[in-house]
Design an enzyme around this catalytic site. Structure first.
Site, mmCIF file in Angstrom:
data_model
loop_
_atom_site.group_PDB
_atom_site.id
_atom_site.type_symbol
_atom_site.label_atom_id
_atom_site.label_comp_id
_atom_site.label_asym_id
_atom_site.label_seq_id
_atom_site.Cartn_x
_atom_site.Cartn_y
_atom_site.Cartn_z
ATOM 1 N N CYS A 59 -0.326 -2.578 2.962
ATOM 2 C CA CYS A 59 -1.458 -1.768 3.451
ATOM 3 C C CYS A 59 -2.136 -1.017 2.308
ATOM 4 O O CYS A 59 -2.564 0.131 2.479
ATOM 5 C CB CYS A 59 -1.006 -0.791 4.536
ATOM 6 S SG CYS A 59 -0.423 -1.592 6.042
ATOM 7 N N ASN A 60 -2.219 -1.657 1.150
ATOM 8 C CA ASN A 60 -2.865 -1.038 -0.008
ATOM 9 C C ASN A 60 -3.617 -2.124 -0.769
ATOM 10 O O ASN A 60 -3.190 -2.585 -1.824
ATOM 11 C CB ASN A 60 -1.840 -0.354 -0.911
ATOM 12 C CG ASN A 60 -2.489 0.531 -1.966
ATOM 13 O OD1 ASN A 60 -3.619 0.300 -2.395
ATOM 14 N ND2 ASN A 60 -1.758 1.539 -2.410
#
Length: 834
Positions: free
Chosen positions: A422-423
């Protein structure tokens, strides 16, 4: 390069080798014993996804179960006894959270949410965004590219409100810093802006400077320096606080979202937004749920929110049982580990060791086994967390798909995390994935979270291992052996040159996180032989006397010196701070030891000298009546201290020498800071301190130094001259009093001592850190003498004893310490050593 057998690799994967890389491990008890007692369920499991969620200990759940079994907790919106109990318990938990982050209810409020993402959404929905108009510029929403999806997602709210969006590359924050824009008369800009950044990257574990908080708020850093208005800072602390201490009194971010399962493992559906009370006043909430209204009408658009900040933002009934469980999380964490600092030291050591070994693994043809995604060599605990991100490579240099590694790890019961975590911003940066690549990969069928790990040979994600407070050295062993057994083309080669370089690299810990040497010493007279000396069978002599006027700067050796109310007169009354008022020490700025203070009592001045620069002079005493002097509050070893700024001339001088903005502060004459009470200090009475860390005086024994010196000399016998000067070794321990004596470490058993006519109480031993690795003549670092100290003392890193001045005997004169005076110790009658 040097070829090694598998047996050589196994030797590297021993606990003894680990201790060569890092000396902090565990929490005073056997780590395996802790795991067997609290984490029986992970037997046979190598769990390395603590950045995803850490694991809860059994005693935490048992404590919570016993609590809710004994007590009746009602809905806190009611007023019956069970509801009042819930309300009071929840408020107690709020205070405990604030205490954990070293702040208070006067400064921050704790708003409970369902998690960090909900806390971020709360800020997005309530921040007073302002669109640009003819009346003036609008708000700016800015975020570091190395941010979690939930941070970047705020963009979805701001875009609909005409708010500008700026994605900031990590290097731009300081590189593009400049003086903030000036406000012209009649053109004052009040637009609110928000800058978001992670305290620690959830992708690579990189820690970003917490000083950015004040730098942005004061518009000294980019992008705040380019936009007028009021800047607020959102510090995403979810990943950081799982293994590191966060001091909000020192870094007062306006909004701090967290998720508690990252730290405690349980509960999983609870987070919080820590909001600075000053910033909370600007938030504008539209929806109102149960418990938030002071009054409202059904048939008329009339609503008045409750005045309390927390009550305005917690819609409906909070998850009160989960909140109550947090009390047991804090209690258990403290009981098992002692502190977040201990957790940070333990987990960083495991990550550092794994990084070093993994980065040195090579295939039979010499090509590296792993491409590690990081911006440092895991040398500085202030710059790197307990996360290691990488891709494995085959013997031809091609990336091994992360899904393949994940599936193979599962067969060995090794739990890791793969993908982009999630980055997307960090993933693009480290894996060199362009914007067009992201779009092309999507058209090729790859979406976030799937198992498509390679497209045209290029990785779409990576592998992450992360450590928690219950992680063990065996976890590192199992993982590294798994990599070697499954992904290395044999025979294995170790990059010996790199291994030696990383093994001998100088380590740094963040400022103020470990106990530094403290001051102290005093003087005796020839006729001081007493019953105490006869009882102990020996006497000692004061051979050296040092004062350190400026904290962490060079010593001043004297042969005779008076005592003041806080220790040796003028000892550590000054300190050097950075632009944010944070005290600098040699752990962060080793060049401080090259600054030589000179005290002249006749002219009432303190002069600072450095080779190659003209000296600078400041007065010994300060008058608060001088309107040019600025007063401020700083912190020393967790204590708030009141100080006076010593002026621009010395500030410019220090800034030029250290190459960064610095100031010299002096402790305010009327400010009283008392010694903290702890083991060995209960009977000491009120003791005033200067800017020392722990106590008024620090004493070391030449016999102890000689013992350590011989141990080091034996290790480096092949390199004659490296450690031949014992006087330089003495300087590293930065003691006030150096005594001679017949027995090494005899001082560990002392409870009191008399120096001339002056009595002292021993209040504890001095715990040592990497600061003693700084050579006080050259400002260079080394692992010695800390490494040898730990070995020759069986893992202990204490050296020297702290003293407190008790009283003068048979005299009303100001006590004076003199070199050559007799020192008479008294051995503690208790078996419990201080």
């Amino acid at each position: 390069m040097e070829t090694h057998s598998l047996q050589d690799f196994q030797d590297l994967c021993t606990f003894e080798s680990f201790k060569d890389f890092w000396h902090y491990y565990g929490y005073g008890v056997d780590q395996q014993e802790l795991i067997d007692r609290e984490f029986k369920r992970i037997k046979g499991v190598t769990y390395l996804d603590h950045a995803g969620t850490t694991l809860f200990p059994e005693s935490q759940i048992k404590g919570f179960y016993d609590d809710i079994s004994r007590n009746v907790y009602g809905n806190p919106h009611s007023h019956n006894p069970s509801s009042r109990l819930t309300h009071d318990t929840v408020e107690s938990v709020r205070y405990r959270i604030l205490e954990h982050f070293n702040t208070c209810a006067e400064e921050y409020s704790v708003i409970f949410t369902s998690g960090c993402t909900a806390a971020l959404k709360l800020v997005a929905d309530t921040f007073p965004w302002k669109a640009a108009s003819n009346e003036g510029p609008g708000s700016q929403f800015c975020y570091l590219t190395d941010s979690h999806t939930s941070v970047v997602g705020i963009r979805g709210v701001t875009a609909l409100q005409g708010v500008g969006t700026v994605s900031v590359l990590p290097h731009e924050v300081e590189r593009r810093a400049r003086k903030p824009p000036t406000q012209t008369d009649g053109e004052e800009c009040t637009a609110p802006h928000l800058f978001c950044y992670p305290a620690q990257s959830n992708f690579s574990g990189r820690k970003y400077p917490l000083s950015y908080v004040k730098g942005i708020q004061s518009q000294q850093l980019y992008p705040a320096c380019e936009h007028r208005g009021r800047w607020y800072v959102l510090l995403d602390a979810a990943c950081f606080v799982s293994c590191s201490p966060l001091d909000l009194s020192q870094y007062p971010a306006d909004f701090v979202p967290i998720s508690f399962y990252k730290t405690f493992g349980f509960p999983t559906g609870l987070g919080a937004l820590l909001v600075r009370n000053e910033a909370a006043e600007v938030l504008r909430k539209t929806y109102f749920g149960g418990g938030t209204a002071a009054a409202y009408l059904v048939a008329e658009d009339y609503f008045v929110p409750k005045p309390n900040i927390v009550s305005r933002f917690e819609d409906g009934t909070i998850s009160f049982l989960d909140i109550i469980s947090l009390h047991h999380g804090f209690e258990t964490l403290q009981k098992l580990t002692g502190s977040m600092l201990n957790i940070q030291l333990h987990t960083f050591g495991l990550a550092r060791y794994t990084y070093i070994v993994l980065s040195c693994l090579c295939h039979s043809n010499g090509k590296p086994v792993a491409q590690i995604h990081c911006d440092n060599d895991f040398q500085n605990i202030a710059e790197q967390g307990a996360i290691l991100n990488f891709n494995l490579l085959d013997c031809h240099g091609r990336t091994v798909g992360y899904s393949q590694v994940d599936k193979m790890a599962s067969l060995f019961n090794i739990h890791i995390r793969t993908g982009c975590f999630c980055n997307t911003g960090a993933c693009q940066y480290y894996l060199a994935i362009s914007n067009q690549n992201v779009k092309t990969n999507l058209h090729a069928g790859h979406i976030c979270g799937d198992s498509i790990d390679l497209i045209e040979g290029r990785p779409t994600g990576s592998i992450r291992v992360s450590f928690g407070y219950m992680s063990s050295f065996e976890d590192c062993q199992n993982f590294l052996r798994f990599v070697v057994n499954c992904f290395v083309d044999k025979p294995l080669i170790l990059d010996q040159k790199r291994l030696t370089k990383l093994k001998s690299a100088e380590l740094m810990e963040s400022n103020g996180q470990t106990i530094s040497p403290s001051p102290e010493r005093i003087t005796p007279s020839e006729d001081a032989v007493s019953e105490e000396e006869k009882n102990n069978g020996s006497s000692h002599t004061l051979t050296n006397l040092f004062i350190y006027p400026v904290k962490s700067c060079a010593s001043v050796e004297v042969t005779e010196w008076p005592l003041g109310p806080q220790g040796l007169l003028y000892d550590r009354l000054w300190m050097v701070v950075n632009e944010n008022g944070v005290c600098l020490s040699q752990k962060r700025e080793p060049k401080l030891c090259l600054i030589r203070p000179v005290i002249c009592l006749a002219s009432n001045t303190l002069q600072l000298q450095v080779s190659g620069m003209e000296p600078v002079t400041v007065p010994l005493e300060t008058s608060l009546a001088n309107s040019d002097l600025r007063t401020s509050q700083s912190k020393v070893c967790g204590d708030r201290v009141q100080t006076v700024d010593c002026g621009e001339e010395v500030s410019t001088w220090l800034s030029e020498f250290l190459g960064k903005p610095c100031r010299l502060l002096r402790q305010r004459p009327e400010f009283q800071r008392d010694m903290k009470f702890g083991p060995g200090k209960e009977n000491c009475g009120p003791t005033a301190l200067s800017l020392v860390n722990e106590a008024q005086f620090l004493l070391i024994n030449r016999a102890s130094v000689s013992f350590l010196h011989e141990h080091i000399a034996d290790r480096y016998s092949h390199n004659e001259g490296t450690w031949r000067d014992m006087e330089q070794l003495i300087q590293r321990f930065r003691a006030n009093l150096v005594i001679s004596g017949p027995q090494a470490f005899a001082e560990d058993d002392w409870s009191h001592l008399t120096v001339g006519d002056t009595q002292f109480q021993v209040i504890g031993r001095c715990g040592r850190c990497q600061m003693i690795g700084v050579d006080q003549k050259s400002a260079t670092r080394s692992q010695e003498p800390l490494r040898s100290l730990s070995e020759c003392r069986s893992g202990k890193v204490t050296f020297g004893i702290y003293l407190a001045h008790q009283s003068a005997r048979n005299t009303t004169a100001v006590p004076v310490l003199s070199v050559g005076a007799r020192v008479i110790p008294r051995i503690s009658e208790s078996t419990d050593k201080p």
